[in-house]
Design a protein around this motif. Structure first.
Motif, PDB file in Angstrom:
ATOM      1  N   VAL A 137      61.211  48.930  25.410  1.00 13.57           N
ATOM      2  CA  VAL A 137      62.249  49.678  24.702  1.00 13.57           C
ATOM      3  C   VAL A 137      61.612  50.718  23.778  1.00 13.57           C
ATOM      4  O   VAL A 137      62.088  51.851  23.663  1.00 13.57           O
ATOM      5  CB  VAL A 137      63.168  48.712  23.906  1.00 13.57           C
ATOM      6  CG1 VAL A 137      64.137  49.496  23.030  1.00 13.57           C
ATOM      7  CG2 VAL A 137      63.940  47.820  24.866  1.00 13.57           C
ATOM      8  N   ALA A 138      60.497  50.346  23.159  1.00 14.67           N
ATOM      9  CA  ALA A 138      59.817  51.292  22.271  1.00 14.67           C
ATOM     10  C   ALA A 138      59.350  52.523  23.054  1.00 14.67           C
ATOM     11  O   ALA A 138      59.526  53.663  22.616  1.00 14.67           O
ATOM     12  CB  ALA A 138      58.635  50.616  21.590  1.00 14.67           C
ATOM     13  N   VAL A 139      58.768  52.290  24.245  1.00 11.06           N
ATOM     14  CA  VAL A 139      58.315  53.413  25.074  1.00 11.06           C
ATOM     15  C   VAL A 139      59.505  54.296  25.457  1.00 11.06           C
ATOM     16  O   VAL A 139      59.456  55.523  25.341  1.00 11.06           O
ATOM     17  CB  VAL A 139      57.592  52.899  26.342  1.00 11.06           C
ATOM     18  CG1 VAL A 139      57.353  54.031  27.322  1.00 11.06           C
ATOM     19  CG2 VAL A 139      56.265  52.247  25.958  1.00 11.06           C
ATOM     20  N   GLY A 140      60.607  53.634  25.878  1.00 10.57           N
ATOM     21  CA  GLY A 140      61.787  54.405  26.268  1.00 10.57           C
ATOM     22  C   GLY A 140      62.360  55.193  25.092  1.00 10.57           C
ATOM     23  O   GLY A 140      62.781  56.340  25.245  1.00 10.57           O
ATOM     24  N   ALA A 141      62.347  54.593  23.885  1.00 13.73           N
ATOM     25  CA  ALA A 141      62.913  55.264  22.719  1.00 13.73           C
ATOM     26  C   ALA A 141      62.088  56.489  22.340  1.00 13.73           C
ATOM     27  O   ALA A 141      62.636  57.540  21.977  1.00 13.73           O
ATOM     28  CB  ALA A 141      62.976  54.292  21.543  1.00 13.73           C
ATOM     29  N   VAL A 142      60.768  56.378  22.458  1.00 17.91           N
ATOM     30  CA  VAL A 142      59.917  57.542  22.178  1.00 17.91           C
ATOM     31  C   VAL A 142      60.228  58.655  23.184  1.00 17.91           C
ATOM     32  O   VAL A 142      60.378  59.826  22.818  1.00 17.91           O
ATOM     33  CB  VAL A 142      58.423  57.166  22.233  1.00 17.91           C
ATOM     34  CG1 VAL A 142      57.566  58.414  22.126  1.00 17.91           C
ATOM     35  CG2 VAL A 142      58.086  56.192  21.118  1.00 17.91           C
ATOM     36  N   PRO A 171      57.668  60.444  16.061  1.00 18.53           N
ATOM     37  CA  PRO A 171      58.412  59.523  16.933  1.00 18.53           C
ATOM     38  C   PRO A 171      57.509  58.485  17.593  1.00 18.53           C
ATOM     39  O   PRO A 171      57.942  57.348  17.822  1.00 18.53           O
ATOM     40  CB  PRO A 171      59.031  60.456  17.970  1.00 18.53           C
ATOM     41  CG  PRO A 171      59.141  61.771  17.280  1.00 18.53           C
ATOM     42  CD  PRO A 171      57.959  61.845  16.357  1.00 18.53           C
ATOM     43  N   ILE A 172      56.257  58.869  17.888  1.00 18.12           N
ATOM     44  CA  ILE A 172      55.348  57.894  18.501  1.00 18.12           C
ATOM     45  C   ILE A 172      55.019  56.817  17.466  1.00 18.12           C
ATOM     46  O   ILE A 172      54.919  55.634  17.782  1.00 18.12           O
ATOM     47  CB  ILE A 172      54.073  58.585  19.022  1.00 18.12           C
ATOM     48  CG1 ILE A 172      54.442  59.656  20.049  1.00 18.12           C
ATOM     49  CG2 ILE A 172      53.119  57.572  19.632  1.00 18.12           C
ATOM     50  CD1 ILE A 172      53.267  60.441  20.584  1.00 18.12           C
ATOM     51  N   GLY A 173      54.875  57.236  16.199  1.00 18.52           N
ATOM     52  CA  GLY A 173      54.614  56.293  15.115  1.00 18.52           C
ATOM     53  C   GLY A 173      55.755  55.290  14.965  1.00 18.52           C
ATOM     54  O   GLY A 173      55.520  54.093  14.809  1.00 18.52           O
ATOM     55  N   TRP A 174      57.013  55.778  15.066  1.00 16.82           N
ATOM     56  CA  TRP A 174      58.156  54.861  14.948  1.00 16.82           C
ATOM     57  C   TRP A 174      58.085  53.794  16.037  1.00 16.82           C
ATOM     58  O   TRP A 174      58.330  52.628  15.769  1.00 16.82           O
ATOM     59  CB  TRP A 174      59.479  55.627  15.061  1.00 16.82           C
ATOM     60  CG  TRP A 174      59.607  56.742  14.069  1.00 16.82           C
ATOM     61  CD1 TRP A 174      59.038  56.780  12.827  1.00 16.82           C
ATOM     62  CD2 TRP A 174      60.311  57.965  14.231  1.00 16.82           C
ATOM     63  NE1 TRP A 174      59.347  57.957  12.206  1.00 16.82           N
ATOM     64  CE2 TRP A 174      60.141  58.723  13.039  1.00 16.82           C
ATOM     65  CE3 TRP A 174      61.083  58.515  15.253  1.00 16.82           C
ATOM     66  CZ2 TRP A 174      60.693  59.979  12.858  1.00 16.82           C
ATOM     67  CZ3 TRP A 174      61.637  59.770  15.063  1.00 16.82           C
ATOM     68  CH2 TRP A 174      61.443  60.497  13.879  1.00 16.82           C
ATOM     69  N   GLY A 175      57.779  54.239  17.258  1.00 15.09           N
ATOM     70  CA  GLY A 175      57.700  53.287  18.357  1.00 15.09           C
ATOM     71  C   GLY A 175      56.654  52.227  18.087  1.00 15.09           C
ATOM     72  O   GLY A 175      56.831  51.042  18.403  1.00 15.09           O
ATOM     73  N   GLN A 176      55.577  52.671  17.462  1.00 21.22           N
ATOM     74  CA  GLN A 176      54.476  51.749  17.211  1.00 21.22           C
ATOM     75  C   GLN A 176      54.834  50.719  16.146  1.00 21.22           C
ATOM     76  O   GLN A 176      54.306  49.608  16.145  1.00 21.22           O
ATOM     77  CB  GLN A 176      53.293  52.566  16.746  1.00 21.22           C
ATOM     78  CG  GLN A 176      52.001  51.871  16.939  1.00 21.22           C
ATOM     79  CD  GLN A 176      50.894  52.852  16.680  1.00 21.22           C
ATOM     80  OE1 GLN A 176      50.946  53.991  17.096  1.00 21.22           O
ATOM     81  NE2 GLN A 176      49.917  52.417  15.967  1.00 21.22           N
ATOM     82  N   ASN A 224      64.260  56.646  16.154  1.00 20.95           N
ATOM     83  CA  ASN A 224      64.090  57.405  17.399  1.00 20.95           C
ATOM     84  C   ASN A 224      65.445  57.823  17.957  1.00 20.95           C
ATOM     85  O   ASN A 224      65.643  58.972  18.347  1.00 20.95           O
ATOM     86  CB  ASN A 224      63.375  56.555  18.468  1.00 20.95           C
ATOM     87  CG  ASN A 224      61.915  56.356  18.158  1.00 20.95           C
ATOM     88  OD1 ASN A 224      61.561  55.471  17.393  1.00 20.95           O
ATOM     89  ND2 ASN A 224      61.062  57.185  18.729  1.00 20.95           N
ATOM     90  N   VAL A 225      66.350  56.851  18.019  1.00 24.80           N
ATOM     91  CA  VAL A 225      67.648  57.116  18.641  1.00 24.80           C
ATOM     92  C   VAL A 225      68.443  58.115  17.796  1.00 24.80           C
ATOM     93  O   VAL A 225      69.031  59.063  18.334  1.00 24.80           O
ATOM     94  CB  VAL A 225      68.431  55.800  18.839  1.00 24.80           C
ATOM     95  CG1 VAL A 225      69.822  56.082  19.405  1.00 24.80           C
ATOM     96  CG2 VAL A 225      67.660  54.868  19.772  1.00 24.80           C
TER      97      VAL A 225
END
Lengths: 307, 503
Positions: free
Chosen positions: B123-128, B190-195, B211-212
């Motif tokens: 989900v994190a990858v998709g959200a980024v 946004p990549i940081g948020w996913g992380q 992200n969303v």
């Protein structure tokens, strides 16, 4: 050797499709030669062979007496080419593309002369040279190729539907340029399906269909093969009177006008009869290439049937 | 709604193969990463050791992200999340991102990782990816051309990656030595948020709300802009270029350079970055001592032959990546030939007095120059960073020797792809990149996943000499040079008989 371009029985196949089926084409030095045919007739294929970008499968083709494939580099110094669908480098401006092509052709040795020619053409064609290739419209891409072709002197101009996408005003500028290079003694092969353009410019015409040359000759000689169209007001004229007109073909009455066609060399016999009928609103249209064209490409015309 | 359905179906139909390849590729990458890590770093102590090393190296944190402990799931997430997120930014469309999230989840689960964590990671990858879909759409509003929009969007992706990298490099110690807490710049990306989900450890979905929301804000901005903008027009005006060409643009070689120098510069920058990492890593590894056998073994599986010092080992391993970059640059140089031909611009050059063999040879020369530039950039960067890190003078010679050793494999690619261009033009692009990926998988990762030697030997990279140690195998390199020369000669000869294939 007075012929600049000569092909004999030229054949080109793409897989099972035969693009050229024994094409004979002769263009003499100094001619502006119209090369007519519908899309897919083989015009562009012929031109690609003449430029050494493709090779024929059978038959011969010579340009200035040399082989277009093996002597390509030497020939290209004498030839200017405008493709029908001009592609430009998306990141180069039109001005850069024109300079590059002209330099590749060695046409910029006389720098001030080249700069003057380029500036004149740029103004005549109303071309903005500072735009990137990807932003030009089709007409403007065509102009870039035309300026590049006319900015350096050539002995042979091979133009593949060069005015497609140009507006009529630019068409007139193009005709002027053709007149200029022809006056300087250059030979022009002008492929087109715009008949008025060919009628206006070309002394000789070859018509191709399905990869074969179906008709070739001067415009005058081709006009003998065609009929003149005559029309006038139908007021009070009965069928009996119309039937009395000699040498009239395809007589029809519609919209209050009588129309018929007559062989061009029979016209002198027709006119006195029209005078005795006292016709009004008479128009006589000279034979056009349009008609010639339709005869070869219209319904039921057999390929090569008239040649 | 029916119109939307038709447009959507048309779009899916247009992109289906590309999309399928991306989703499958990302899923497989997740699977391979999980499998490779389980195999190479099987026990907790090995992973802890590597993490300690990574934490001591800001460059690694910058590239990879932040570790959150040594369990295998957390370790895998640390190793691959940043790359998966980067890949996710390359695809477009909400549905594509959902598929990609699924692929990552399934890939990790098949790789025997914890299901809850796998889902969170997916989900994190998709959200980024979704966030950057928004970025791309906004960029498209401002730019006149798709190329400009893509370029802007790509630059923003890189910026997001770098901002996160800076934040991670500036991270502070967490609850235990193997945890790090991100610096504030990571929260701008946004990549940081996913992380920040901390998949496999915390499984915290909250940061993904940013992200969303970000994607939603972008979408709202697009609708607002779209209402004010004409179709085909852009918010930013198009800049004018030169009306006359520079005096140097007068040959097909000069044209080739003009068309290719940006990408050559890009590949060289990538080479320099890899070299930079090689030089600094080499020294750190040296300082960590030879005790870290599992790491050395992992590196050894990439590098064929035997080598002497850990420094040389890491340089050799990093330069195998440089070798791939050089080969990719060579492949792209030849692919340009095909692009010129298909676009129709090759016709303009070949209708001028330029011989077709000359035109072909110009691009091969450019390919050779490009390969040499990539290798030089990597060599210089590696030597300089090694010296700066205090590795001693031998690092200079080692760096340049390792760079030179990559030349033969890159030239094999230059030669083989050029022969493809002459014989099967339609296949040049697909087969060219395909061969590169195949060579990379077989030659470089083949050892990691335990492929048999004969399969690995198919790859040119497997025969790249390792110029260190007592029994250096130069024969592979010499043979590859001979093969490249013969293939280029054949291709050049055949080019003389080849017509233009614009179709």
């Amino acid at each position: 050797m007075n012929d600049v371009i000569e092909t004999r029985g030229l054949v080109k196949r793409f897989g099972t499709v035969t693009a050229l089926d024994g094409l004979d084409l002769v263009v003499a030095a100094g001619q502006i030669h119209g090369f007519l045919g519908p899309n897919g007739a083989g015009k562009s294929t012929t031109i690609r062979i003449l430029l050494g970008l493709a090779r024929g499968d059978a038959g011969t083709a010579t340009v200035f007496g040399a082989h277009p494939w093996t002597d390509a580099v030497a020939l290209h110094r004498r030839i200017a080419y405008v493709p029908g669908d001009v592609s430009l480098w998306p990141n180069l401006t039109g001005g850069e593309a024109i300079d590059l092509v002209s330099r590749l052709r060695g046409g910029t040795a006389d720098k001030p002369g080249y700069a003057a020619r380029k500036a004149r053409l740029m103004e005549a064609f109303e071309l903005d040279p500072a735009k990137k290739g990807r932003t030009y419209s089709k007409g403007n891409r065509q102009k870039v190729a035309l300026v590049a072709a006319f900015a350096t002197e050539a002995q042979l101009y091979i133009l593949d539907e060069p005015t497609s996408g140009l507006d009529p005003l630019m068409g007139a500028v193009f005709e002027q340029e053709i007149g200029r290079v022809a006056a300087a003694g250059a030979t022009v092969l002008l492929s087109s399906h715009i008949l008025s353009e060919v009628e206006q410019l070309c002394g000789k015409v070859s018509i191709i269909r399905a990869g074969q040359c179906v008709e070739t000759g001067t415009l005058d000689s081709l006009r003998h093969l065609t009929r003149t169209e005559v029309s006038f007001a139908a007021d009070g004229l009965g069928p009996a009177q119309l039937a009395a007109i000699p040498a009239a073909h395809d007589v029809s009455v519609s919209g209050g006008r009588v129309r018929f066609t007559a062989d061009s060399d029979q016209l002198n016999a027709v006119l006195p009869v029209l005078a005795t009928l006292n016709v009004a609103g008479l128009t006589i249209n000279p034979p056009s290439l349009e008609e010639l064209f339709l005869r070869h490409y219209g319904d039921g015309a057999a390929p090569g049937g008239a040649s | 709604m029916n119109t939307v359905g038709i447009l959507l179906r048309q779009r899916l139909r247009r992109d289906r193969w590309q999309l399928a390849a991306w989703v499958l590729g990302v899923g497989l990458l997740a699977l391979f990463a999980a499998a490779a890590i389980a195999q190479t770093f099987g026990n907790d102590a090995d992973r802890a050791q590597i993490l300690a090393l990574a934490i001591a190296t800001p460059a690694i944190l910058m590239l990879r992200g932040l570790p959150e402990g040594s369990p295998v799931g957390a370790f895998t997430y640390f190793s691959v999340f940043a790359f998966l997120a980067l890949l996710a930014t390359l695809i477009h469309g909400a549905i594509a991102n959902i598929l990609m999230a699924l692929a990552v989840t399934v890939g990790f689960i098949i790789g025997k990782l914890d299901a809850g964590g796998s889902l969170c990671a997916g989900v994190a990858v998709g959200a980024v990816g979704l966030s950057f879909l928004g970025v791309g759409l906004v960029a498209a509003q401002f730019m006149r051309t798709s190329r400009g929009a893509n370029g802007t969007a790509a630059a923003l992706v890189v910026a997001a990656y770098i901002v996160r990298g800076i934040g991670d490099a500036a991270s502070t110690a967490g609850s235990d030595p193997l945890h790090r807490v991100a610096g504030w710049p990571s929260w701008l990306s946004p990549i940081g948020w996913g992380q920040q989900t901390g998949a496999f450890v915390r499984n915290n979905y909250a940061p993904l709300a940013i992200n969303v929301s970000f994607a939603a804000a972008c979408a709202a901005a697009v609708f607002a802009l779209q209402a004010r903008r004409d179709t085909g027009a852009s918010m930013l005006p198009v800049r004018a270029g030169r009306a006359d060409a520079r005096a140097s643009l007068r040959t097909s070689l000069a044209l080739g350079w003009r068309l290719q120098w940006p990408s050559i510069a890009g590949w060289s920058a990538a080479g320099a970055a890899t070299g930079l990492l090689a030089g600094s890593l080499a020294n750190i590894l040296q300082a960590a001592g030879g005790g870290n056998t599992s790491l050395l073994n992992a590196v050894r599986s990439i590098v064929p032959g035997t080598t002497q010092t850990p420094t040389q080992l890491i340089i050799a391993a990093m330069f195998s990546v440089v070798g791939v970059l050089a080969a990719a640059c060579a492949t792209q140089a030849v692919i340009r030939l095909r692009q010129e031909e298909v676009r129709g611009t090759a016709e303009a050059v070949l209708a001028a007095p330029v011989h077709r063999v000359r035109w072909f040879a110009d691009y091969l020369v450019l390919g050779l120059v490009a390969v040499v530039l990539v290798l030089l950039a990597a060599g210089v960067a590696s030597a300089a960073s090694g010296l700066a890190a205090g590795a001693g003078g031998t690092v200079v010679g080692d760096s340049f020797a390792a760079a030179a050793a990559q030349l033969p494999a890159a030239l094999v690619y230059l030669a083989v792809v050029s022969l493809l261009f002459v014989l099967v033009p339609e296949a040049t692009v697909a087969a060219g990149w395909g061969l590169l990926v195949l060579g990379m998988i077989l030659g470089i990762y083949g050892g990691m996943v335990g492929l048999p030697q004969w399969a690995r030997n198919i790859s040119p990279f497997q025969h790249t000499p390792v110029p260190f140690g007592v029994n250096t195998q130069w024969a592979g390199g010499i043979w590859m040079l001979v093969i490249a020369a013969v293939v280029v000669a054949a291709a050049t000869l055949l080019m003389g008989r080849r017509p233009l294939h614009s179709g």
